[in-house]
Design an enzyme around this catalytic site. Structure first.
Site, mmCIF file in Angstrom:
data_model
loop_
_atom_site.group_PDB
_atom_site.id
_atom_site.type_symbol
_atom_site.label_atom_id
_atom_site.label_comp_id
_atom_site.label_asym_id
_atom_site.label_seq_id
_atom_site.Cartn_x
_atom_site.Cartn_y
_atom_site.Cartn_z
ATOM 1 N N ASN A 48 -23.488 11.826 6.754
ATOM 2 C CA ASN A 48 -23.095 11.197 5.493
ATOM 3 C C ASN A 48 -24.128 10.143 5.106
ATOM 4 O O ASN A 48 -24.194 9.079 5.718
ATOM 5 C CB ASN A 48 -21.709 10.562 5.671
ATOM 6 C CG ASN A 48 -21.199 9.897 4.408
ATOM 7 O OD1 ASN A 48 -21.922 9.760 3.424
ATOM 8 N ND2 ASN A 48 -19.950 9.468 4.436
ATOM 9 N N HIS A 76 -19.488 15.538 -2.098
ATOM 10 C CA HIS A 76 -19.973 14.498 -1.183
ATOM 11 C C HIS A 76 -19.812 14.995 0.258
ATOM 12 O O HIS A 76 -18.817 15.637 0.594
ATOM 13 C CB HIS A 76 -19.157 13.223 -1.414
ATOM 14 C CG HIS A 76 -19.422 12.155 -0.404
ATOM 15 N ND1 HIS A 76 -20.696 11.710 -0.119
ATOM 16 C CD2 HIS A 76 -18.582 11.451 0.404
ATOM 17 C CE1 HIS A 76 -20.624 10.769 0.807
ATOM 18 N NE2 HIS A 76 -19.355 10.600 1.152
ATOM 19 N N CYS A 128 -19.815 5.745 -1.669
ATOM 20 C CA CYS A 128 -20.199 7.168 -1.600
ATOM 21 C C CYS A 128 -20.096 7.892 -2.934
ATOM 22 O O CYS A 128 -20.616 9.000 -3.078
ATOM 23 C CB CYS A 128 -19.359 7.889 -0.561
ATOM 24 S SG CYS A 128 -19.680 7.281 1.093
HETATM 25 O O1 UT7 Z 1 -17.892 8.870 2.831
HETATM 26 C C1 UT7 Z 1 -16.983 7.807 2.703
HETATM 27 C C2 UT7 Z 1 -15.653 8.250 3.032
HETATM 28 N N1 UT7 Z 1 -15.519 8.484 4.450
HETATM 29 C C3 UT7 Z 1 -14.881 9.569 4.847
HETATM 30 O O2 UT7 Z 1 -14.527 10.377 4.044
HETATM 31 C C4 UT7 Z 1 -14.564 9.707 6.309
HETATM 32 C C5 UT7 Z 1 -13.144 10.156 6.462
HETATM 33 N N2 UT7 Z 1 -12.663 10.216 7.825
HETATM 34 C C6 UT7 Z 1 -13.121 11.106 8.733
HETATM 35 O O3 UT7 Z 1 -14.042 11.842 8.485
HETATM 36 C C7 UT7 Z 1 -12.382 11.201 10.044
HETATM 37 O O4 UT7 Z 1 -11.210 10.443 9.953
HETATM 38 C C8 UT7 Z 1 -13.211 10.750 11.268
HETATM 39 C C9 UT7 Z 1 -14.320 11.727 11.556
HETATM 40 C C10 UT7 Z 1 -13.785 9.368 11.050
HETATM 41 C C11 UT7 Z 1 -12.314 10.684 12.509
HETATM 42 O O5 UT7 Z 1 -11.718 11.943 12.705
HETATM 43 P P1 UT7 Z 1 -10.136 12.095 12.865
HETATM 44 O O6 UT7 Z 1 -9.880 13.508 13.108
HETATM 45 O O7 UT7 Z 1 -9.478 11.449 11.675
HETATM 46 O O8 UT7 Z 1 -9.843 11.281 14.175
HETATM 47 P P2 UT7 Z 1 -8.887 10.016 14.403
HETATM 48 O O9 UT7 Z 1 -9.485 8.780 13.841
HETATM 49 O O10 UT7 Z 1 -7.495 10.370 13.970
HETATM 50 O O11 UT7 Z 1 -8.915 9.912 15.976
HETATM 51 C C12 UT7 Z 1 -8.372 10.960 16.829
HETATM 52 C C13 UT7 Z 1 -8.742 10.656 18.259
HETATM 53 C C14 UT7 Z 1 -8.424 9.232 18.681
HETATM 54 O O12 UT7 Z 1 -8.023 9.236 20.043
HETATM 55 P P3 UT7 Z 1 -6.464 9.176 20.411
HETATM 56 O O13 UT7 Z 1 -5.956 7.893 19.816
HETATM 57 O O14 UT7 Z 1 -5.856 10.385 19.801
HETATM 58 O O15 UT7 Z 1 -6.496 9.183 21.901
HETATM 59 C C15 UT7 Z 1 -9.761 8.531 18.555
HETATM 60 O O16 UT7 Z 1 -9.859 7.423 19.431
HETATM 61 O O17 UT7 Z 1 -10.140 10.829 18.450
HETATM 62 C C16 UT7 Z 1 -10.699 9.632 19.012
HETATM 63 N N3 UT7 Z 1 -12.048 9.485 18.488
HETATM 64 C C17 UT7 Z 1 -13.122 10.032 19.083
HETATM 65 N N4 UT7 Z 1 -13.256 10.798 20.175
HETATM 66 C C18 UT7 Z 1 -14.490 11.210 20.513
HETATM 67 C C19 UT7 Z 1 -12.457 8.820 17.388
HETATM 68 N N5 UT7 Z 1 -13.788 8.932 17.239
HETATM 69 C C20 UT7 Z 1 -14.215 9.674 18.279
HETATM 70 C C21 UT7 Z 1 -15.488 10.136 18.670
HETATM 71 N N6 UT7 Z 1 -15.568 10.900 19.792
HETATM 72 N N7 UT7 Z 1 -16.609 9.856 17.987
#
Ligand code: UT7
Length: 332
Positions: free
Chosen positions: A286, A256, A116
């Site tokens: 993204n 980004h 990225c």
């Molecule tokens: O461009 C390259 C670099 N990439 C990035 O910068 C991406 C960086 N990361 C992110 O943008 C975020 O971490 C994500 C958008 C990928 C995920 O968001 P988050 O707030 O960090 O969520 P998380 O991974 O901590 O997950 C929280 C909860 C989990 O459930 P539990 O374990 O709390 O029950 C996940 O299973 O949200 C759940 N979850 C979802 N729920 C509904 C994860 N993805 C989804 C989804 N829909 N799509």
């Protein structure tokens, strides 16, 4: 004569027509429009459809628009830096294919892969060739067909990524406009948290790797999130300080587009008002190497000659960086 700097003198871009909305994603994986909007700020993303179309297809359209807008004869282009993480093939380079597609017969080209952060790495690379005085027209194009490496049954990645490409022309400037300073960084230990596990020389494609879905992008989102905010803001603050700039001196932050919350947290750390922070993540998601040039494409009409711009990115690998530039032209 004053120092030769590389100035952006035009922008071209392209996003595919097909729109994948959050509502559509609700049918593919266990997610909701509300979750995606709240956690990422993404409403929809574009996907490139059609047999035999790779990243080069979007780059071709972006570069042809750039050539038209800048009234450039294709034969006058010296070099193309093609920034992509989803090349058409492992080899030959997508840059070579694009030069052929656009009639850039006198240019040499290569691909650059910094995930990225690729477009920033490409801009700095291209600018070095301009600054020597030897090269007069360098195109830096960033684009990805992320849909080619996304598993649309993995809700942690499929909601984020989209397809798109955009290109800028770099030309010499001796009036103080153009790329002034930059900081680029890499940390290969981050490979654990964001990458593609198979398909390269360490784990070549096999029935096993395909069955295990190891050719798709893999991400530990929360870890990447923390590194993205701290590293992007750290290099941007360092860049501001060493150029004696405060947030008030800045006209635009061009970050980004990975997650609206990452962008907001980074701009808060830089103390930059939200009216100066460019965003189009809600429409494109993204697009990896495409995000920063697509922002320039979307917002070109808002820029004025002399505007102070900071670009910042973070990506897989890990890679990150920041560029300080002075915008060089009044858009038509
Ligand atoms: O461009 C390259 C670099 N990439 C990035 O910068 C991406 C960086 N990361 C992110 O943008 C975020 O971490 C994500 C958008 C990928 C995920 O968001 P988050 O707030 O960090 O969520 P998380 O991974 O901590 O997950 C929280 C909860 C989990 O459930 P539990 O374990 O709390 O029950 C996940 O299973 O949200 C759940 N979850 C979802 N729920 C509904 C994860 N993805 C989804 C989804 N829909 N799509």
């Amino acid at each position: 004569m004053s120092k030769i700097r590389a100035a952006i003198t035009g922008v071209g871009g392209h996003v595919p027509d097909y729109i994948l909305s959050n509502k559509e994603l609700e049918k593919l994986v266990e997610t909701s429009d509300d979750w995606i909007m709240t956690r990422t700020g993404i409403k929809e993303r574009r996907l490139l459809k059609g047999e035999g179309k790779g990243t080069s297809h979007m780059m071709e359209i972006a570069i042809k628009e750039l050539l038209t807008k800048t009234n450039t004869n294709p034969l006058d282009v010296d070099m193309v830096v093609s920034c992509t993480t989803t090349p058409d093939f492992v080899f030959p380079a997508t840059g070579n294919l694009v030069c052929d597609m656009c009639g850039l017969k006198n240019a040499f080209s290569y691909d650059l892969n910094a995930a990225c952060s690729g477009f920033l790495f490409g801009l700095v690379t291209g600018s070095q060739f301009i600054e020597t005085g030897k090269y007069k027209k360098v195109i830096v194009v960033g684009g990805d067909k992320m849909s080619s490496i996304i598993n649309y049954s993995d809700r942690t990645t499929c909601i984020i990524f989209g397809d798109g490409a955009a290109a800028v022309m770099l030309e010499p400037n001796t009036e103080g406009y153009g790329i002034i300073d930059s900081i680029l960084r890499t940390d290969g230990s981050g490979a654990l948290y964001l990458g593609q596990k198979a398909g390269g020389s360490r784990r070549p494609a096999s029935i096993e790797t395909v069955t295990n879905k190891e050719h798709y992008a893999y991400q530990e989102g929360a870890t990447v999130f923390k590194h993205a905010v701290s590293n992007m803001s750290q290099v941007s603050v360092e860049l501001l300080e060493r150029n004696n700039l405060t947030a008030n001196d800045l006209n635009w932050l061009v970050p980004h587009q990975a997650n609206k919350r990452i962008i907001e947290a980074t701009s808060e750390r830089l103390k930059i008002g939200e009216e100066k922070v460019l965003m189009n993540i809600s429409r494109y998601g993204n697009t990896t190497n495409g995000t920063i040039p697509l922002l320039l494409w979307d917002y070109e009409k808002n820029f004025k000659k002399g505007d102070n711009i900071i670009m910042a990115a973070f990506g897989g690998g890990f890679t990150w960086g920041s560029i300080y530039l002075k915008w060089a032209y009044e858009p038509k």
